[in-house]
Design a protein around this motif. Structure first.
Motif, PDB file in Angstrom:
ATOM      1  N   LYS A 393       0.817  -1.212   0.000  1.00 41.02           N
ATOM      2  CA  LYS A 393       0.000   0.000   0.000  1.00 41.02           C
ATOM      3  C   LYS A 393       0.853   1.266   0.000  1.00 41.02           C
ATOM      4  CE  LYS A 393      -3.822  -2.355   0.274  1.00 41.02           C
ATOM      5  NZ  LYS A 393      -4.766  -2.417  -0.865  1.00 41.02           N
ATOM      6  N   ALA A 394       2.146   1.104  -0.236  1.00 40.37           N
ATOM      7  CA  ALA A 394       3.032   2.274  -0.261  1.00 40.37           C
ATOM      8  C   ALA A 394       2.605   3.234  -1.360  1.00 40.37           C
ATOM      9  CB  ALA A 394       4.475   1.839  -0.473  1.00 40.37           C
ATOM     10  N   GLU A 395       2.710   4.510  -1.069  1.00 40.79           N
ATOM     11  CA  GLU A 395       2.329   5.555  -2.017  1.00 40.79           C
ATOM     12  C   GLU A 395       3.556   6.344  -2.441  1.00 40.79           C
ATOM     13  OE1 GLU A 395      -0.181   6.252  -3.710  1.00 40.79           O
ATOM     14  OE2 GLU A 395      -1.796   5.063  -2.818  1.00 40.79           O
ATOM     15  N   VAL A 396       3.346   7.220  -3.420  1.00 44.14           N
ATOM     16  CA  VAL A 396       4.458   7.971  -3.995  1.00 44.14           C
ATOM     17  C   VAL A 396       3.965   9.339  -4.424  1.00 44.14           C
ATOM     18  CG1 VAL A 396       4.049   7.148  -6.338  1.00 44.14           C
ATOM     19  CG2 VAL A 396       6.368   7.835  -5.672  1.00 44.14           C
ATOM     20  N   PHE A 426       1.247  17.920  -2.736  1.00 48.50           N
ATOM     21  CA  PHE A 426       1.113  19.211  -2.049  1.00 48.50           C
ATOM     22  C   PHE A 426       0.204  19.159  -0.830  1.00 48.50           C
ATOM     23  CE2 PHE A 426      -2.767  19.496  -4.514  1.00 48.50           C
ATOM     24  CZ  PHE A 426      -3.595  20.352  -3.808  1.00 48.50           C
ATOM     25  N   GLN A 427      -0.447  18.030  -0.579  1.00 50.97           N
ATOM     26  CA  GLN A 427      -1.329  17.941   0.581  1.00 50.97           C
ATOM     27  C   GLN A 427      -0.740  17.125   1.723  1.00 50.97           C
ATOM     28  OE1 GLN A 427      -4.803  16.473  -1.633  1.00 50.97           O
ATOM     29  NE2 GLN A 427      -5.892  18.334  -1.050  1.00 50.97           N
ATOM     30  N   ALA A 428       0.190  16.224   1.447  1.00 53.44           N
ATOM     31  CA  ALA A 428       0.792  15.397   2.499  1.00 53.44           C
ATOM     32  C   ALA A 428       1.924  16.161   3.176  1.00 53.44           C
ATOM     33  CB  ALA A 428       1.317  14.092   1.903  1.00 53.44           C
ATOM     34  N   ARG A 625       9.491   6.101   8.208  1.00 54.02           N
ATOM     35  CA  ARG A 625       8.113   6.337   7.770  1.00 54.02           C
ATOM     36  C   ARG A 625       8.060   7.097   6.450  1.00 54.02           C
ATOM     37  NH1 ARG A 625       5.731   8.291  13.649  1.00 54.02           N
ATOM     38  NH2 ARG A 625       5.666   6.210  14.620  1.00 54.02           N
ATOM     39  N   ASP A 626       9.134   7.788   6.130  1.00 52.26           N
ATOM     40  CA  ASP A 626       9.189   8.574   4.898  1.00 52.26           C
ATOM     41  C   ASP A 626      10.543   8.381   4.249  1.00 52.26           C
ATOM     42  OD1 ASP A 626       6.667  10.496   5.330  1.00 52.26           O
ATOM     43  OD2 ASP A 626       7.787  10.401   7.212  1.00 52.26           O
ATOM     44  N   ASP A 646      -0.802   5.914   6.332  1.00 52.55           N
ATOM     45  CA  ASP A 646      -1.077   5.736   7.758  1.00 52.55           C
ATOM     46  C   ASP A 646       0.194   5.754   8.608  1.00 52.55           C
ATOM     47  OD1 ASP A 646       0.083   3.369   7.023  1.00 52.55           O
ATOM     48  OD2 ASP A 646      -1.571   2.082   7.658  1.00 52.55           O
ATOM     49  N   ASN A 647       1.322   6.218   8.035  1.00 53.90           N
ATOM     50  CA  ASN A 647       2.590   6.344   8.748  1.00 53.90           C
ATOM     51  C   ASN A 647       3.222   5.004   9.114  1.00 53.90           C
ATOM     52  OD1 ASN A 647       3.321   9.085   8.858  1.00 53.90           O
ATOM     53  ND2 ASN A 647       1.734   9.466  10.381  1.00 53.90           N
TER      54      ASN A 647
END
Length: 725
Positions: A393-396, A426-428, A625-626, A646-647
């Motif tokens: 579920k990792a995002e980019v 731009f929102q995260a 986490r990032d 979800d960190n």
């Protein structure tokens, strides 16, 4: 002739009546009897008929009553309906006032080459009529929506009965699902039975539309009356014109002209049977059947419409078969609509009254480069398909911009062509990790320090008021003794970075970072130098663009010019670009030289682009986490972030891993076929290096550090290989 000498005899009829009275004479020798003539008694009816009459009388009386009530009710209803139709008909406006019923305007976004790539709001291509659009489109709409259109008076009882039968057979209520509505009734719905949208009376436009689409019995009756009134007021051609201009046809397109240009890049007058069938087919479910949503599904629906057109005589079997075998497709100019995340960002960052709530048709010229956008999308798709485990579920997020802050591409999630979703670019707001360290060294260089100045990498602790003693460590858990500033940045060493930050002053580091564009709260604590504060990807990318352009701040922007459709003069220009100087050009050039070593010699060699000099910095936040990599060539700055919404901690991913690989793939695509240009870097002069003395702090007992030094040589080598920031 009578015999001569004799008088003619009187007619018999004359002898039957007296001369005086004209009454008939009594026969000779007859006398009045003095009695009234006897009447013949009727034959007596059987007794059984009376019994039947007695039994059936209540039913016959009830039937007569029902008949009279029905007749009376029918007459009354006819009068009421007639009066209602007459009244509604008298209130209907001219057709020209009903062709554009949008409650808000449209926004068309153009890329840097002037090509439309995204549309927002309610798109309307202009007024068309049933006589000016392609006859194939008219035939397709009638064949699909209302084959008795030219034979009914607005309402089709047969269609309503059929719809009720289908609904009941499918287990729904009689008025749920299929409505049996004629085109006239659908047109009545589209104009909301004459009720215009008033923002003061409705919470939202969606509530207004939902009320217009209600399927209650009362609403159906009103709709039928309105449809009949429309039939008395307008011609069939005018009703069809209203429908073709107001119907929603998916992809944000309202009306046939907007749909034709949206899907086929041509006017509605030039549609062929296959294209007409595709547009008519999506009227039942415009969002899901639109070719932009699912071309294969749209083609299957068009094949059904072509069959209906053949059955009703609009096409020959050969024509229908030919277009079914060769279904309509979207031309490249219609498909070239990538950049949904970028469009969402421009719409969010632009003035609300000209973007999200505009009542006019607006044209926005943007900075988007379709070539770069597609290169970014390809890179993300490739890395995730080849190197991210299935089910992850990792995002980019990816942002590419010029040194002046002009954003050229943006991806806000793994679904690279999406729009309307959470935009992580731009929102995260996420912890930056070591990607923040260049601002610490920028402060030192601005104060006159050289990249060749040294600092001791050794066990180091600080007393944090209210928290006690804090002893930071390098990622490798090793210390390297005296190192230069460029070596400390190249290896992403934590202890030297904190010492430099404490030496030059955290307040100055915070000021430099803010001036470069990190607008989030920066906590004035020693760990701030390691990127414990948060930022967005577009802010970080913009801050690095400031380093590339020679030390001046930039405001990332995507809007170049905004004007109303049909106007040549813009209403507003760009709201971003290069701002005030933050550090000296010499300091910026030396920082670029240091950051180039990070890629060419340091922790992130995966980011190398063949033939090009690349500078950048990785970042991995606490508990992984990032994962970040932000870097640049002489032409473009690219920022990449990976993580979980979800960190959740990343497994086996750091900034020098997949984010660097995505950066490399993006930049390789962006620079393909372009002659390399060197970075504006400046190597420092070679004077006697100066020692950067840290602020004296009490030191803890070194026992724990000494214990760690007893680790085996093999483990030290492994940690050194796996080290990074």
């Amino acid at each position: 002739m009578t015999p001569r000498g004799r008088k003619p005899s009187r007619l018999v009829a004359d002898r039957r009546y007296s001369a005086e009275t004209g009454k008939p004479k009594s026969p000779k020798g007859s006398k009045p009897s003095g009695r009234r003539p006897t009447r013949r008694k009727p034959a007596r009816k059987p007794r059984g008929n009376r019994l039947v009459r007695a039994i059936t009388w209540p039913f016959r009386a009830l039937w007569a009553l029902v008949w009279r009530v029905t007749l009376f009710t029918t007459v009354v209803l006819a009068l009421v309906v007639g009066a209602s139709v007459y009244y509604v008909s008298s209130t209907l406006p001219e057709v020209a006032a009903l062709t554009d019923g949008r409650a808000r305007g449209s926004v068309t976004l153009l890329d840097r080459d002037g090509r439309a790539f995204a549309m927002r709001g309610d798109q309307f291509g202009g007024v068309v009529s049933a006589d000016t659009v392609s006859q194939h489109l008219v035939n397709a709409v009638i064949a699909t929506e209302d084959k008795r259109f030219y034979r009914h008076l607005g309402v089709s009882p047969r269609g309503v009965a059929g719809a009720i039968r289908i609904n009941l057979s499918e287990g729904r209520g009689p008025l749920s699902g299929h409505g049996g509505s004629t085109i006239t009734q659908q047109a009545a719905k589209l104009i909301c039975l004459g009720v215009e949208y008033d923002p003061s009376e409705w919470e939202s436009e969606a509530d207004y539309i939902a009320d217009c689409r209600r399927g209650s019995l009362t609403r159906k009756i009103k709709e039928a009356v309105y449809a009949i009134a429309m039939e008395t007021k307008y011609t069939k051609s005018e009703i069809l014109t209203i429908y073709l201009n107001r119907a929603y046809m998916g992809g944000g397109a309202y009306g046939a002209e907007a749909a034709a240009r949206r899907y086929f890049a041509k006017p509605a007058s030039e549609l062929d049977p296959g294209e007409s069938a595709m547009i008519a087919g999506l009227l039942t479910a415009p969002s899901s059947l639109a070719p932009t949503a699912n071309l294969e599904r749209s083609q299957r629906r068009a094949a059904t419409v072509l069959r209906l057109m053949e059955e009703q005589g609009y096409l020959t079997p050969a024509e229908a078969q030919r277009h079914q075998d060769n279904p309509a497709t979207m031309p490249p100019e219609a498909q070239d609509t990538s950049g949904g995340y970028f469009a969402d960002w421009v719409m969010q960052s632009g003035p609300e009254f000209f973007t999200r709530k505009t009542t006019d048709d607006v044209i926005i010229e943007t900075t988007l480069d379709q070539h770069i956008q597609k290169a970014a999308a390809r890179a993300v798709n490739q890395i995730f398909s080849e190197k991210v485990r299935e089910g992850s579920k990792a995002e980019v997020a990816v942002v590419v911009m010029s040194a002046d802050g002009a954003v050229r591409a943006m991806i806000g999630g793994r679904d690279t062509d999406a729009s309307g979703l959470f935009n992580r670019a731009f929102q995260a707001v996420r912890q930056t990790g070591s990607a923040f360290k260049p601002f610490v060294y920028a402060t030192a260089l601005e104060l006159g320090h050289s990249p060749l100045d040294t600092v001791v990498d050794e066990p180091y602790c600080l007393n944090i008021p209210g928290s006690g003693q804090w002893c930071p460590e390098n990622y490798s858990r090793r210390n390297y003794g005296r190192v230069t500033l460029v070596e400390a940045l190249k290896r992403s060493l934590n202890i030297p970075t904190i010492k430099v930050s404490e030496s030059v002053g955290r307040d100055l580091v915070i000021r430099v970072a803010r001036d470069f564009g990190i607008v989030r709260e920066l906590h004035d604590v020693p760990s701030m130098a390691l990127g414990t504060s948060e930022s967005t990807l577009i802010e970080m990318t913009g801050a690095y663009a400031g380093i590339l352009n020679g030390g001046s701040s930039v405001t990332p922007y995507g809007l170049r010019q905004l004007r109303l459709k049909g106007d040549s003069e813009p209403l507003m220009g760009t709201g971003g670009g290069i701002g005030e100087r933050v550090i000296r050009p010499e300091a910026a050039a030396q920082l670029i030289w240091m950051m180039e070593k990070v890629v060419s010699e340091g922790t992130v060699r995966r980011a190398k682009v063949p033939g090009w000099q690349v500078a950048g910095k990785t970042g991995t936040s606490r508990e992984a986490r990032d994962a970040w990599f932000v870097g640049f060539t002489a032409d473009y700055v690219t920022g990449v972030w990976m993580g979980y919404d979800d960190n959740t901690s990343l497994t086996g991913v750091t900034g020098s891993g997949l984010p660097a690989e995505i950066f490399q793939a993006v930049m390789a695509g962006v620079h393909e076929g372009v002659d390399p240009v060197p970075l504006p870097a400046q190597a420092p002069p070679q004077p006697e290096p100066q020692y950067v003395e840290p602020v004296p702090q009490p030191q803890p007992q070194p026992a724990p550090q000494q214990q760690r030094r007893r680790e085996s040589v093999l483990e030290q080598v492994l940690r050194d290989i796996l080290g990074g920031g």
